[in-house]
Design a protein around this motif. Structure first.
Motif, PDB file in Angstrom:
ATOM      1  N   ASN A  57       0.843  -1.211   0.000  1.00  0.00           N
ATOM      2  CA  ASN A  57       0.000   0.000   0.000  1.00  0.00           C
ATOM      3  C   ASN A  57       0.871   1.251   0.000  1.00  0.00           C
ATOM      4  OD1 ASN A  57       0.981  -0.358   2.531  1.00  0.00           O
ATOM      5  ND2 ASN A  57      -0.962  -0.054   3.603  1.00  0.00           N
ATOM      6  N   ILE A  61       4.877   8.281   0.072  1.00  0.00           N
ATOM      7  CA  ILE A  61       5.989   8.731   0.917  1.00  0.00           C
ATOM      8  C   ILE A  61       7.056   7.655   0.907  1.00  0.00           C
ATOM      9  CG2 ILE A  61       6.678   9.305   3.269  1.00  0.00           C
ATOM     10  CD1 ILE A  61       3.929  10.407   3.715  1.00  0.00           C
ATOM     11  N   ASP A 272      -7.574   9.901  -2.814  1.00  0.00           N
ATOM     12  CA  ASP A 272      -8.200  10.219  -1.532  1.00  0.00           C
ATOM     13  C   ASP A 272      -7.553   9.413  -0.412  1.00  0.00           C
ATOM     14  OD1 ASP A 272      -9.915  12.062  -2.577  1.00  0.00           O
ATOM     15  OD2 ASP A 272     -11.549  10.651  -2.875  1.00  0.00           O
ATOM     16  N   ASP A 273      -7.339   8.106  -0.680  1.00  0.00           N
ATOM     17  CA  ASP A 273      -6.757   7.246   0.352  1.00  0.00           C
ATOM     18  C   ASP A 273      -5.240   7.230   0.281  1.00  0.00           C
ATOM     19  OD1 ASP A 273      -9.401   6.680   0.329  1.00  0.00           O
ATOM     20  OD2 ASP A 273      -9.217   4.514   0.239  1.00  0.00           O
TER      21      ASP A 273
ATOM     22  N   PRO B 112       1.408  10.086   8.564  1.00  0.00           N
ATOM     23  CA  PRO B 112       2.348   9.347   7.712  1.00  0.00           C
ATOM     24  C   PRO B 112       3.729   9.998   7.661  1.00  0.00           C
ATOM     25  CG  PRO B 112       0.273   9.731   6.554  1.00  0.00           C
ATOM     26  CD  PRO B 112       0.224  10.531   7.818  1.00  0.00           C
ATOM     27  N   THR B 407      -5.724   8.161   6.440  1.00  0.00           N
ATOM     28  CA  THR B 407      -6.555   8.283   5.234  1.00  0.00           C
ATOM     29  C   THR B 407      -7.125   6.947   4.790  1.00  0.00           C
ATOM     30  OG1 THR B 407      -4.494   8.239   4.008  1.00  0.00           O
ATOM     31  CG2 THR B 407      -5.567  10.366   4.243  1.00  0.00           C
ATOM     32  N   ALA B 408      -6.401   5.858   5.053  1.00  0.00           N
ATOM     33  CA  ALA B 408      -6.892   4.549   4.612  1.00  0.00           C
ATOM     34  C   ALA B 408      -8.160   4.147   5.362  1.00  0.00           C
ATOM     35  CB  ALA B 408      -5.817   3.487   4.802  1.00  0.00           C
ATOM     36  N   THR B 411     -11.095   8.039   4.558  1.00  0.00           N
ATOM     37  CA  THR B 411     -11.835   8.206   3.311  1.00  0.00           C
ATOM     38  C   THR B 411     -12.920   7.144   3.142  1.00  0.00           C
ATOM     39  OG1 THR B 411      -9.720   8.916   2.470  1.00  0.00           O
ATOM     40  CG2 THR B 411     -11.525   8.842   0.919  1.00  0.00           C
ATOM     41  N   PRO B 412     -12.599   5.859   3.385  1.00  0.00           N
ATOM     42  CA  PRO B 412     -13.690   4.879   3.338  1.00  0.00           C
ATOM     43  C   PRO B 412     -14.805   5.215   4.332  1.00  0.00           C
ATOM     44  CG  PRO B 412     -11.580   3.765   3.354  1.00  0.00           C
ATOM     45  CD  PRO B 412     -11.300   5.218   3.597  1.00  0.00           C
ATOM     46  N   ALA B 441      -6.602  -1.760   7.367  1.00  0.00           N
ATOM     47  CA  ALA B 441      -5.667  -0.650   7.229  1.00  0.00           C
ATOM     48  C   ALA B 441      -4.513  -0.801   8.215  1.00  0.00           C
ATOM     49  CB  ALA B 441      -6.376   0.675   7.470  1.00  0.00           C
TER      50      ALA B 441
END
Lengths: 313, 443
Positions: A57, A61, A272-273, B112, B407-408, B411-412, B441
């Motif tokens: 994933n 970065i 988005d993710d 992150p 975000t993982a 957003t969902p 996630a």
């Protein structure tokens, strides 16, 4: 659109043009700029996407690290992907069913030499020269449930309060309609060209045998348009499979996930993710599926042999 | 000054990126090559500061100009167009031309980078002047990750407020909706008179989430979400979550949001227009919506618009003074900066009275502790006072969930809440979906 292409009077067939290609063809080197451009902007990014799809994933970065086929196994287990696939197939089938008959009828009609048809055909062509963004935003405003036309139109088509974009079926129908409105002129143009290429002598002969307008359409026009239908269908199917702008601008995949097509899910995952790895797996999968589908369609319809329908005419 | 944050309209319209996303591979390669274009990097005696480009960046530009007068190392402010900010930052941070200081939303938006050791730990600076005690603690906490401070507040606060139409409430003899009973009475009355009780931009999903954020807080207290935020996915199936979702489902079914909220959008101003034009009586929205009403429905905003906190829920254990929303936006410092002292001095400048006054004049409620003494200069003192006290007195100021979570998950979550409001998933389905998402996630 030159009207001269179909002169009304019977004329001799131009056998010269259809003769085997002994005419000098450009050498392979001429295609080099095209090949280079395609390689640089299509093949290389595509291969990079395939590489990224094996990088877990990766979020953008740090540098991507190979970490096995996790994204691919997830792709086949993900229930949201299954739903998106089902939706995409529905969208594709509905788009084809909606666009093909209408585009074909208008195209065949517009192939006639009458001046009014030429003028109207030019008008029908207008949606194609508008940008997808403009069209989507236009329809978003028209279909606005509070300040648009939706409350007036809705009651006629089964949405009493005008909540077209906000209901599961309504949003899908809206996508099919807006996409169709935009691309039908293009397919009309293809059918117009196809219909004009049918020799008039076929119709003359059929008329002598007593075939009416409908019989002529079914027994001459339709079979002669076989390759045109294949071309148009491949474009519709691949276009619908990968269509994105309309979803992005009109429904944002909503309401909920009612219009989350594969390309929208891919976009969401990437931007988005920030899960570029999974988005790339999905994107690469889409490339494979659309390529296989279009090859299948070409093969099954006999279009691949590239025989001219005018042989023997 | 209509938009302020990630939750705001502008960022949700991602026009340019739509074009890029047409070919994902192409987008990635374009992004990778595009990062060297915008700045000269941290060389040549200057530091580069990235900010979210909207129509209030003149405040930051003025601060930069003032700062440059005395500093030998100059600051260069780069305004990244708002709707492209997040992906642009994500791409540029990995390149050699990464900014030294950059705008962010704290919490999940910087986690992150913290994990990748790319940010400067600002905790020591918050323990000394001028940052020590300069900002409201609940706001500074929202810029922290794992208990360490990484963000200096640089814009105003954006709590989620219950706005209502005072004229409509007076017309039907209704009490302000600051208790659950008053809210229910208002819903029933407005429905009977053909007024939509709550304007809701459900097409955007994130306005839906505000309801769940407040409901869960009121039903189970602020600890419920903290549990989820700390990575415990079992929080999604807690009784408080079930109760909150069930209550919201009841609101939806009784028509509290009308019938068309799933196709009504906040970002194209449809939902605010419903409130401003009197078609809807209430709206739960971030404080930025006041400025929005002020520009589109000035008469409504000036004389008819009321504001209150989210009501207490019967039987709930949450503190009704708790607030959700966006505490503020932050500056964070890139660990690779060549001029750390200049970067620190620049973010410290945010604590100055000059900057606080500039924010106030621009229509923001700053998060500096000196704000209360300066509030009289705010364009609408009553609204300013309400907002500042609401945040100042809040035991907890929960950052919007979709920002606070990675975000993982975030957003969902937006999509899942949209599905829940559209009636596509049940309460238990929502809970198990979110639990699975968070588990996946985390792995």
């Amino acid at each position: 659109m030159t009207l001269a292409a179909t002169s009304g009077k019977p004329r001799p067939q131009r056998h010269g043009a259809g003769a085997p290609a002994r005419v000098g063809r450009p050498r392979l080197a001429w295609a080099l700029p095209g090949f280079l451009f395609f390689a640089l902007f299509a093949v290389v990014p595509m291969l990079y996407a395939v590489y990224l799809s094996f990088c877990g994933n990766w979020s953008g970065i740090g540098s991507p690290q190979l970490s096995g086929a996790g994204n691919w196994t997830r792709l086949f287990q993900d229930s949201s992907i299954r739903q998106a696939t089902r939706l995409t197939v529905e969208l594709t089938v509905l788009s084809w069913v909606f666009q093909t008959p209408v585009a074909m009828l208008i195209g065949v009609w517009a192939a006639g030499k009458q001046r009014n048809r030429a003028v109207l055909a030019a008008l029908f062509f207008i949606p194609l020269v508008l940008s997808s963004t403009a069209i989507s935003l236009l329809f978003k405003a028209l279909l606005d449930p509070n300040f648009g036309l939706a409350p007036s139109i809705g009651p006629w088509i089964g949405f009493p309060d005008g909540n077209i974009l906000g209901s599961t079926n309504g949003a899908l129908i809206a996508l099919v309609f807006v996409g169709g409105w935009q691309f039908m002129p293009f397919h009309t143009l293809i059918y117009q060209g196809g219909a004009r290429a049918i020799p008039k002598s076929f119709y003359d002969a059929a008329a002598i045998d007593g075939a009416g307008r409908v019989a002529q359409f079914v027994h001459i026009t339709l079979p002669q348009l076989r390759n045109t239908i294949t071309t148009s269908s491949v474009l519709i199917v691949v276009g619908s499979l990968t269509s994105f702008e309309t979803v992005f601008l009109l429904t944002q995949g909503g309401p909920g996930a009612a219009t989350s097509t594969l390309s929208w899910v891919m976009y969401q995952n990437a931007f988005d993710d920030f899960n570029f790895g999974y988005a790339c797996a999905l994107g690469a999968g889409l490339v494979v599926v659309s390529t296989v589908l279009s090859l299948l369609m070409v093969r099954l319809s006999g279009f691949g042999s590239m025989r001219s329908t005018r042989e023997g005419a | 000054m209509t938009t302020k944050s990630k939750r705001n309209p502008i960022l949700r319209k991602r026009g340019l990126r739509a074009a890029l996303a047409l070919g994902l591979g192409a987008a990635l390669s374009l992004g990778a090559s595009g990062c060297s274009s915008s700045s000269t990097g941290a060389g040549g005696g200057q530091i580069v500061v990235y900010t979210y480009g909207d129509n209030s960046t003149n405040i930051q530009q003025a601060a930069v100009d003032a700062f440059n007068k005395t500093s030998t190392v100059k600051v260069k402010l780069v305004q990244v167009p708002g709707n492209d900010y997040s992906p642009k930052l994500r791409t540029v941070m990995t390149s050699s031309s990464a900014p030294d200081v950059f705008f962010n939303w704290g919490g999940g938006s910087i986690a992150p980078y913290v994990k990748a050791n790319e940010l400067v730990d600002l905790t020591p600076y918050f323990n000394q002047a001028p940052l020590k005690g300069a900002f409201l603690p609940s706001v500074v906490a929202a810029g922290a990750v794992d208990g360490k401070d990484y963000g200096v507040p640089m814009r105003g606060m954006q709590p989620v407020i219950l706005f209502y139409n005072k004229t409509l409430f007076a017309q039907y003899n209704l009490q302000p909706p600051n208790t659950w009973a008053a809210m229910q009475a208002a819903i029933t009355t407005f429905k009977a008179h053909g007024v939509i009780p709550f304007a809701l931009g459900g097409a955007d999903n994130w306005p839906d989430l505000m309801w769940l954020e407040y409901m869960l807080d009121r039903v189970g207290g602020s600890g419920e979400f903290t549990k989820i935020q700390n990575g415990d996915s079992s929080g999604w199936t807690d009784q408080a979550m079930t109760t909150s979702l069930t209550d919201i489902q009841q609101l939806i079914q009784e028509g509290a949001f009308g019938t068309k909220f799933t196709s009504t959008s906040y970002t194209n101003n449809a939902a605010p227009a419903l409130l401003g034009s009197g078609k809807a009586a209430m709206q739960l929205m971030g404080s930025w919506d006041y400025a929005n009403q002020l520009s589109n429905y000035p008469n409504f905003a000036k004389s008819e618009e009321g504001f209150t906190t989210f009501p207490d829920v019967a039987g709930g254990t949450g503190n009704p003074a708790d607030v959700v929303g966006n505490p503020t936006n932050f500056w964070s410092i890139n660990a690779k900066t060549k001029y750390l002292s200049t970067a620190v001095a620049f973010v410290q400048y945010m604590a100055s009275d000059t900057y606080t006054k500039a924010l106030l004049a621009g229509g923001w409620i700053p998060t500096a502790t000196t704000t209360s003494s300066l509030l009289s200069s705010y364009p609408n003192p009553a609204f300013g006072q309400f907002q500042y006290q609401m945040v100042q007195q809040a035991p907890s100021f929960q950052l919007s969930w979709d920002q606070a979570l990675p975000t993982a998950v975030g957003t969902p979550l937006d999509t899942e809440v949209g599905k829940f409001f559209a009636g596509q998933v049940s309460v238990s389905q929502f809970e198990s979906d979110m639990q699975t998402t968070q588990k996946n996630a985390g792995s």
